[in-house]
Design a protein around this motif. Sequence first.
Motif, PDB file in Angstrom:
ATOM      1  N   ARG A 163       3.004 -73.814  -8.585  1.00 11.71           N
ATOM      2  CA  ARG A 163       3.241 -75.241  -8.333  1.00 11.71           C
ATOM      3  C   ARG A 163       2.434 -75.733  -7.133  1.00 11.71           C
ATOM      4  N   GLY A 164       1.617 -74.866  -6.541  1.00 18.21           N
ATOM      5  CA  GLY A 164       0.809 -75.246  -5.387  1.00 18.21           C
ATOM      6  C   GLY A 164       1.511 -75.043  -4.060  1.00 18.21           C
ATOM      7  N   LEU A 165       2.742 -74.556  -4.100  1.00 17.11           N
ATOM      8  CA  LEU A 165       3.543 -74.404  -2.876  1.00 17.11           C
ATOM      9  C   LEU A 165       3.457 -72.957  -2.377  1.00 17.11           C
ATOM     10  N   TYR A 166       2.235 -72.532  -2.050  1.00 14.21           N
ATOM     11  CA  TYR A 166       2.087 -71.137  -1.637  1.00 14.21           C
ATOM     12  C   TYR A 166       2.702 -70.877  -0.268  1.00 14.21           C
ATOM     13  N   ASN A 167       3.014 -71.960   0.486  1.00 15.16           N
ATOM     14  CA  ASN A 167       3.768 -71.762   1.734  1.00 15.16           C
ATOM     15  C   ASN A 167       5.173 -71.258   1.446  1.00 15.16           C
ATOM     16  N   LEU A 168       5.621 -71.405   0.199  1.00 15.25           N
ATOM     17  CA  LEU A 168       6.959 -70.946  -0.202  1.00 15.25           C
ATOM     18  C   LEU A 168       6.854 -69.762  -1.167  1.00 15.25           C
ATOM     19  N   CYS A 169       5.711 -69.094  -1.194  1.00 14.16           N
ATOM     20  CA  CYS A 169       5.508 -67.963  -2.104  1.00 14.16           C
ATOM     21  C   CYS A 169       6.678 -66.984  -2.013  1.00 14.16           C
ATOM     22  N   LEU A 170       7.133 -66.540  -3.179  1.00 17.81           N
ATOM     23  CA  LEU A 170       8.304 -65.658  -3.214  1.00 17.81           C
ATOM     24  C   LEU A 170       7.981 -64.266  -2.694  1.00 17.81           C
ATOM     25  N   ALA A 200      -9.166 -74.164  15.707  1.00 19.02           N
ATOM     26  CA  ALA A 200      -7.984 -73.308  15.851  1.00 19.02           C
ATOM     27  C   ALA A 200      -6.697 -74.117  15.760  1.00 19.02           C
ATOM     28  N   CYS A 201      -6.799 -75.436  15.957  1.00 20.66           N
ATOM     29  CA  CYS A 201      -5.618 -76.304  15.898  1.00 20.66           C
ATOM     30  C   CYS A 201      -5.420 -76.931  14.514  1.00 20.66           C
ATOM     31  N   VAL A 202      -6.311 -76.653  13.582  1.00 17.18           N
ATOM     32  CA  VAL A 202      -6.232 -77.317  12.270  1.00 17.18           C
ATOM     33  C   VAL A 202      -4.945 -76.937  11.538  1.00 17.18           C
ATOM     34  N   GLU A 203      -4.636 -75.665  11.493  1.00 17.95           N
ATOM     35  CA  GLU A 203      -3.453 -75.242  10.720  1.00 17.95           C
ATOM     36  C   GLU A 203      -2.154 -75.793  11.314  1.00 17.95           C
ATOM     37  N   PRO A 204      -1.920 -75.637  12.637  1.00 20.70           N
ATOM     38  CA  PRO A 204      -0.684 -76.242  13.179  1.00 20.70           C
ATOM     39  C   PRO A 204      -0.683 -77.762  13.069  1.00 20.70           C
ATOM     40  N   ALA A 205      -1.858 -78.394  13.185  1.00 20.92           N
ATOM     41  CA  ALA A 205      -1.901 -79.851  13.036  1.00 20.92           C
ATOM     42  C   ALA A 205      -1.524 -80.244  11.610  1.00 20.92           C
ATOM     43  N   ALA A 206      -2.021 -79.485  10.631  1.00 22.34           N
ATOM     44  CA  ALA A 206      -1.672 -79.765   9.233  1.00 22.34           C
ATOM     45  C   ALA A 206      -0.169 -79.624   9.018  1.00 22.34           C
ATOM     46  N   THR A 207       0.420 -78.661   9.694  1.00 27.41           N
ATOM     47  CA  THR A 207       1.863 -78.429   9.554  1.00 27.41           C
ATOM     48  C   THR A 207       2.660 -79.652  10.016  1.00 27.41           C
ATOM     49  N   VAL A 208       2.293 -80.231  11.161  1.00 27.27           N
ATOM     50  CA  VAL A 208       3.065 -81.372  11.654  1.00 27.27           C
ATOM     51  C   VAL A 208       2.758 -82.637  10.843  1.00 27.27           C
ATOM     52  N   VAL A 209       1.528 -82.787  10.390  1.00 29.33           N
ATOM     53  CA  VAL A 209       1.208 -83.961   9.574  1.00 29.33           C
ATOM     54  C   VAL A 209       1.993 -83.914   8.264  1.00 29.33           C
ATOM     55  N   LYS A 210       2.053 -82.724   7.677  1.00 32.04           N
ATOM     56  CA  LYS A 210       2.839 -82.585   6.438  1.00 32.04           C
ATOM     57  C   LYS A 210       4.312 -82.917   6.690  1.00 32.04           C
ATOM     58  N   ALA A 211       4.840 -82.465   7.836  1.00 28.95           N
ATOM     59  CA  ALA A 211       6.249 -82.738   8.155  1.00 28.95           C
ATOM     60  C   ALA A 211       6.485 -84.235   8.320  1.00 28.95           C
ATOM     61  N   ILE A 212       5.568 -84.919   8.981  1.00 29.23           N
ATOM     62  CA  ILE A 212       5.722 -86.365   9.191  1.00 29.23           C
ATOM     63  C   ILE A 212       5.619 -87.112   7.858  1.00 29.23           C
ATOM     64  N   ASN A 213       4.692 -86.699   7.010  1.00 31.16           N
ATOM     65  CA  ASN A 213       4.585 -87.334   5.695  1.00 31.16           C
ATOM     66  C   ASN A 213       5.848 -87.100   4.872  1.00 31.16           C
ATOM     67  N   LEU A 264      18.259 -85.825   7.139  1.00 29.16           N
ATOM     68  CA  LEU A 264      17.972 -84.522   7.754  1.00 29.16           C
ATOM     69  C   LEU A 264      16.951 -83.804   6.880  1.00 29.16           C
ATOM     70  N   ILE A 265      15.758 -83.611   7.420  1.00 28.47           N
ATOM     71  CA  ILE A 265      14.644 -83.090   6.631  1.00 28.47           C
ATOM     72  C   ILE A 265      14.025 -81.910   7.353  1.00 28.47           C
ATOM     73  N   THR A 266      13.713 -80.867   6.622  1.00 27.00           N
ATOM     74  CA  THR A 266      13.037 -79.725   7.223  1.00 27.00           C
ATOM     75  C   THR A 266      11.631 -79.618   6.640  1.00 27.00           C
ATOM     76  N   SER A 267      10.811 -78.833   7.310  1.00 28.95           N
ATOM     77  CA  SER A 267       9.462 -78.621   6.787  1.00 28.95           C
ATOM     78  C   SER A 267       8.923 -77.317   7.362  1.00 28.95           C
ATOM     79  N   VAL A 268       8.210 -76.573   6.528  1.00 25.04           N
ATOM     80  CA  VAL A 268       7.590 -75.334   7.006  1.00 25.04           C
ATOM     81  C   VAL A 268       6.187 -75.210   6.421  1.00 25.04           C
ATOM     82  N   ALA A 269       5.238 -74.978   7.311  1.00 24.81           N
ATOM     83  CA  ALA A 269       3.842 -74.756   6.935  1.00 24.81           C
ATOM     84  C   ALA A 269       3.306 -75.917   6.093  1.00 24.81           C
ATOM     85  N   SER A 270       2.093 -75.770   5.601  1.00 21.37           N
ATOM     86  CA  SER A 270       1.467 -76.858   4.849  1.00 21.37           C
ATOM     87  C   SER A 270       0.488 -76.275   3.843  1.00 21.37           C
TER      88      SER A 270
END
Length: 218
Positions: A17-24, A63-76, A203-209
């Motif tokens: 489904r494209g959600l490899y941040n949630l890979c089992l 080096a900040c791209v991945e953590p920046a993507a994480t917070v942008v995804k959370a805000i979206n 109440l919303i959570t988010s992990v990785a992007s």
Amino acid sequence: MTGDVTIGCHQCENCLRGLYNLCLSKTEVGLCRGKDGAFAEYLTMPARHAYRIPDELSFEEAACVEPAATVVKAINKARFEPGAVCAILGDGPIGLLALQAADACGAGMLILTGTIDERLDMGRQLGADVTVNVRSQDLRRIVDELTGGVGVDFVMEASGSIDAVRQAVDIARMGGTVSVVGLYEHNVPELDLGNIVVRDLNLITSVASPTPSSRRSG
Ligand SMILES: [Zn+2]
């Protein structure tokens, strides 16, 4: 190159489904196949998780791209609205990146909390209107003064502190949004779910992007 932290199997239901941040059966850089992590001089990782960086981007910025993507995804994910009165809890790298992301999304007022004055100073340089050192200042009182007792529209908990989770819920306005991106070593005891419900909080959570396959370049 820069790359993902989460390495997916690309075979499980979530990966497909494209959600490899949630890979089992996900693994992470440094743990993947027993190979070196990103503090090594060289590392190997699956090509589909590596991304070419443009020439104009420095290694430090990349080096900040991945953590920046994480917070942008959370805000979206939290459906952030321009003009929102925001509080970012946590003055670490994620908190400071979230501060800049909220600013870029048109935050009306930006409050940054933390425990290290040097980082809070940096937060002011990066766009925070108000900074609060929670070790010496009363966050709830300051938020009440700034908002006339209403509370903030959007609060992101980015510190990983259990106390900050309670603070996040406490300072949100009725109907406001609490986005939780911190990682917690222990369960959060006695979080008043009834209070969250009757105040109609989102109440919303988010992990990785996960990066859409259409945007991959490496
Ligand atoms: Zn998978």
